[in-house]
Motif scaffolding. Structure first.
Motif, PDB file in Angstrom:
ATOM      1  N   HIS A  85       0.843  -1.201   0.000  1.00  0.00           N
ATOM      2  CA  HIS A  85       0.000   0.000   0.000  1.00  0.00           C
ATOM      3  C   HIS A  85       0.884   1.261   0.000  1.00  0.00           C
ATOM      4  O   HIS A  85       0.705   2.164  -0.817  1.00  0.00           O
ATOM      5  CB  HIS A  85      -0.897  -0.051   1.247  1.00  0.00           C
ATOM      6  CG  HIS A  85      -1.684   1.201   1.523  1.00  0.00           C
ATOM      7  ND1 HIS A  85      -3.060   1.242   1.452  1.00  0.00           N
ATOM      8  CD2 HIS A  85      -1.290   2.446   1.883  1.00  0.00           C
ATOM      9  CE1 HIS A  85      -3.471   2.470   1.752  1.00  0.00           C
ATOM     10  NE2 HIS A  85      -2.415   3.226   2.024  1.00  0.00           N
ATOM     11  N   GLU A  86       1.867   1.285   0.907  1.00  0.00           N
ATOM     12  CA  GLU A  86       2.757   2.456   0.987  1.00  0.00           C
ATOM     13  C   GLU A  86       3.636   2.583  -0.253  1.00  0.00           C
ATOM     14  O   GLU A  86       3.937   3.684  -0.698  1.00  0.00           O
ATOM     15  CB  GLU A  86       3.626   2.381   2.250  1.00  0.00           C
ATOM     16  CG  GLU A  86       2.859   2.435   3.563  1.00  0.00           C
ATOM     17  CD  GLU A  86       1.974   3.673   3.690  1.00  0.00           C
ATOM     18  OE1 GLU A  86       2.320   4.732   3.131  1.00  0.00           O
ATOM     19  OE2 GLU A  86       0.928   3.574   4.344  1.00  0.00           O
ATOM     20  N   HIS A 134       1.763   4.453  -2.952  1.00  0.00           N
ATOM     21  CA  HIS A 134       1.870   5.912  -2.786  1.00  0.00           C
ATOM     22  C   HIS A 134       3.240   6.395  -3.285  1.00  0.00           C
ATOM     23  O   HIS A 134       3.352   7.380  -4.008  1.00  0.00           O
ATOM     24  CB  HIS A 134       1.795   6.302  -1.306  1.00  0.00           C
ATOM     25  CG  HIS A 134       0.442   6.178  -0.686  1.00  0.00           C
ATOM     26  ND1 HIS A 134      -0.668   6.830  -1.161  1.00  0.00           N
ATOM     27  CD2 HIS A 134       0.021   5.509   0.416  1.00  0.00           C
ATOM     28  CE1 HIS A 134      -1.705   6.552  -0.386  1.00  0.00           C
ATOM     29  NE2 HIS A 134      -1.318   5.748   0.578  1.00  0.00           N
ATOM     30  N   PRO A 138      -5.035   3.210  -1.231  1.00  0.00           N
ATOM     31  CA  PRO A 138      -6.292   2.486  -1.052  1.00  0.00           C
ATOM     32  C   PRO A 138      -6.658   1.644  -2.274  1.00  0.00           C
ATOM     33  O   PRO A 138      -7.165   0.525  -2.122  1.00  0.00           O
ATOM     34  CB  PRO A 138      -7.328   3.604  -0.853  1.00  0.00           C
ATOM     35  CG  PRO A 138      -6.546   4.761  -0.365  1.00  0.00           C
ATOM     36  CD  PRO A 138      -5.183   4.647  -0.982  1.00  0.00           C
ATOM     37  N   ASN A 145      -8.352   3.789   5.566  1.00  0.00           N
ATOM     38  CA  ASN A 145      -7.556   4.875   4.979  1.00  0.00           C
ATOM     39  C   ASN A 145      -8.402   5.833   4.153  1.00  0.00           C
ATOM     40  O   ASN A 145      -7.992   6.960   3.897  1.00  0.00           O
ATOM     41  CB  ASN A 145      -6.420   4.308   4.133  1.00  0.00           C
ATOM     42  CG  ASN A 145      -5.235   3.913   4.989  1.00  0.00           C
ATOM     43  OD1 ASN A 145      -4.532   4.768   5.501  1.00  0.00           O
ATOM     44  ND2 ASN A 145      -5.048   2.631   5.183  1.00  0.00           N
ATOM     45  N   ASP A 160      -5.484   9.022   3.791  1.00  0.00           N
ATOM     46  CA  ASP A 160      -5.626   9.108   2.329  1.00  0.00           C
ATOM     47  C   ASP A 160      -6.964   9.732   1.913  1.00  0.00           C
ATOM     48  O   ASP A 160      -7.022  10.564   1.011  1.00  0.00           O
ATOM     49  CB  ASP A 160      -5.520   7.709   1.710  1.00  0.00           C
ATOM     50  CG  ASP A 160      -4.156   7.082   1.996  1.00  0.00           C
ATOM     51  OD1 ASP A 160      -3.205   7.852   2.213  1.00  0.00           O
ATOM     52  OD2 ASP A 160      -4.067   5.854   1.997  1.00  0.00           O
TER      53      ASP A 160
HETATM   54 ZN   LIG Z   1      -2.250   5.248   2.359  1.00  0.00          ZN
END
Ligand SMILES: [Zn+2]
Length: 379
Positions: free
Chosen positions: A67-68, A71, A114, A155, A163
């Motif tokens: 997930h990170e 981003h 997300p 999130n 987010d």
């Molecule tokens: Zn996030």
């Protein structure tokens, strides 16, 4: 949050683990191994419960990492440096230092995480549906499918800087056309969300789910704290954008000769009431910059080597080649950003190629303290 233990490097991004992560990992393993899985599957062996719990918990954190990374990769694509990703007790955080430059970019960067969690959740649920035996494998897939959707949903709460809150800010920014207003409004919505979480958490705690309830109260508190801090940071950046470095920098108060001893240099710094002085004799051909902290830092860390008295200013100064510079006419926000990006504390300020002063973080903070301008976020 402090730094963690570096475990890997992916796409040039350092991945670290904060010590607090190990505690939450143990808690999750324990709760899965003694609660969740035994409640659903009643005929496994003890070893199976624990094994499945450990694998599920580790894959949960791998999912958070992905997930990170989502981003971070969008940020890198947009030309924004990413300092690293740290896993800690609340999940993961990517250190993306620069704010997005347009609502569209902000929405892409905030939405990527997300979206990735939803894709992971859907994929794991699909695997769990398709592969029914062995049962332990299916259990892992189904758990990861659901937990990734929970990660996505959490999130997406519009509690900036979560987010969802960033997506909300991007939307307001696009409509109103102003970044600061959008941040202020997103911060207000975040306060409402946070209070909602805390009230609901309090209700849960009083009606039997003490741990879960207190956890939500804590999350709400974190959301309030971090949204206010982000807003303050935004205001700081905006204010520093309006001010040229020339107005904030420390001007040169004198010169230190390269051959001057450290005691002599310290006396000079004290007499001129300067924190730093240039080494050399003229603004076009200066050798470097020496600051009080360079000399005092020497006393702390030194166990061997040449004695204090035999060193000269030229030995201890940061020399010209290694001294990052910035133009006096640039906005002060650029100085802040450059120091953050390059992880340094000090910049030499040049005007037309000539040394005219220096600037450091303390100087910027002090300027902001002496010139309070922005309004505080209304909670
Ligand atoms: Zn996030």
């Amino acid at each position: 949050m402090g730094r963690g233990i570096r475990i890997a490097r992916v796409f040039g991004i350092d991945i670290s683990i904060h010590p607090s992560w190990f505690i939450i990992l143990l808690l999750i393993v324990w709760s899965l191994g003694t609660g969740t899985f035994p409640a659903i599957y009643d005929d496994w062996s003890t070893v199976q419960y624990w094994l499945v719990a450990v694998i599920s918990a580790l894959l949960l954190f791998a999912s958070v990492l992905v997930h990170e990374l989502a981003h971070s990769l969008v940020a890198l694509r947009q030309g924004t440096p990413v300092k690293g990703i740290t896993l800690f007790f609340l999940g993961g955080v990517a250190s993306i230092e620069r704010e997005a430059t347009s609502p569209g970019r902000e929405a892409l960067m905030a939405g990527a995480g997300p979206l990735m969690s939803i894709v992971l959740g859907g994929s794991f649920l699909g695997l769990g549906w398709a592969i029914t035996s062995p049962e332990v494998l299916q259990a892992i897939f189904l758990y990861l499918g659901l937990i990734n959707l929970v990660v996505a949903a959490f999130n997406l709460l519009p509690g900036f800087p979560l987010d969802g809150g960033r997506l909300l800010r991007a939307a307001i920014w696009a409509i109103r056309g102003d970044f600061v207003t959008a941040t202020r409004d997103a911060t207000r919505v975040a306060a409402v969300i946070a209070v909602g979480l805390m009230v609901y958490g309090g209700y849960m705690a009083l009606t039997g789910n003490l741990i879960g309830g207190l956890w939500l109260v804590f999350i709400g508190w974190i959301v309030i704290q971090s949204s206010q801090a982000s807003y303050a940071q935004t205001l700081t950046q905006e204010r520093l954008k309006q001010v040229p470095i020339r107005r904030v920098m420390a001007r040169l108060r004198g010169w230190v000769a390269p051959a001057a001893g450290l005691d002599e240099t310290e006396v000079e710094l004290a007499e001129l009431r300067a924190r730093c002085l240039p080494v050399g004799s003229d603004p076009e051909h200066y050798d470097g910059l020496i600051c009080r902290s360079d000399i005092s830092g020497l006393d702390d860390g030194r166990s061997s080597g040449p004695s204090h008295t035999s060193l000269t200013a030229a030995d201890v100064m940061v020399d010209r080649e290694h001294m990052p510079t910035i133009a006096a006419s640039d906005p002060a926000s650029e100085a802040w950003q450059a120091m953050t990006d390059q992880k340094i504390d000090r910049l030499a300020v040049l005007d037309d190629g000539k040394l005219v002063g220096f600037i450091d973080r303390r100087r910027l903070s002090r300027y902001l303290e002496l010139h309070p301008g922005g309004q505080r976020p209304a909670a």
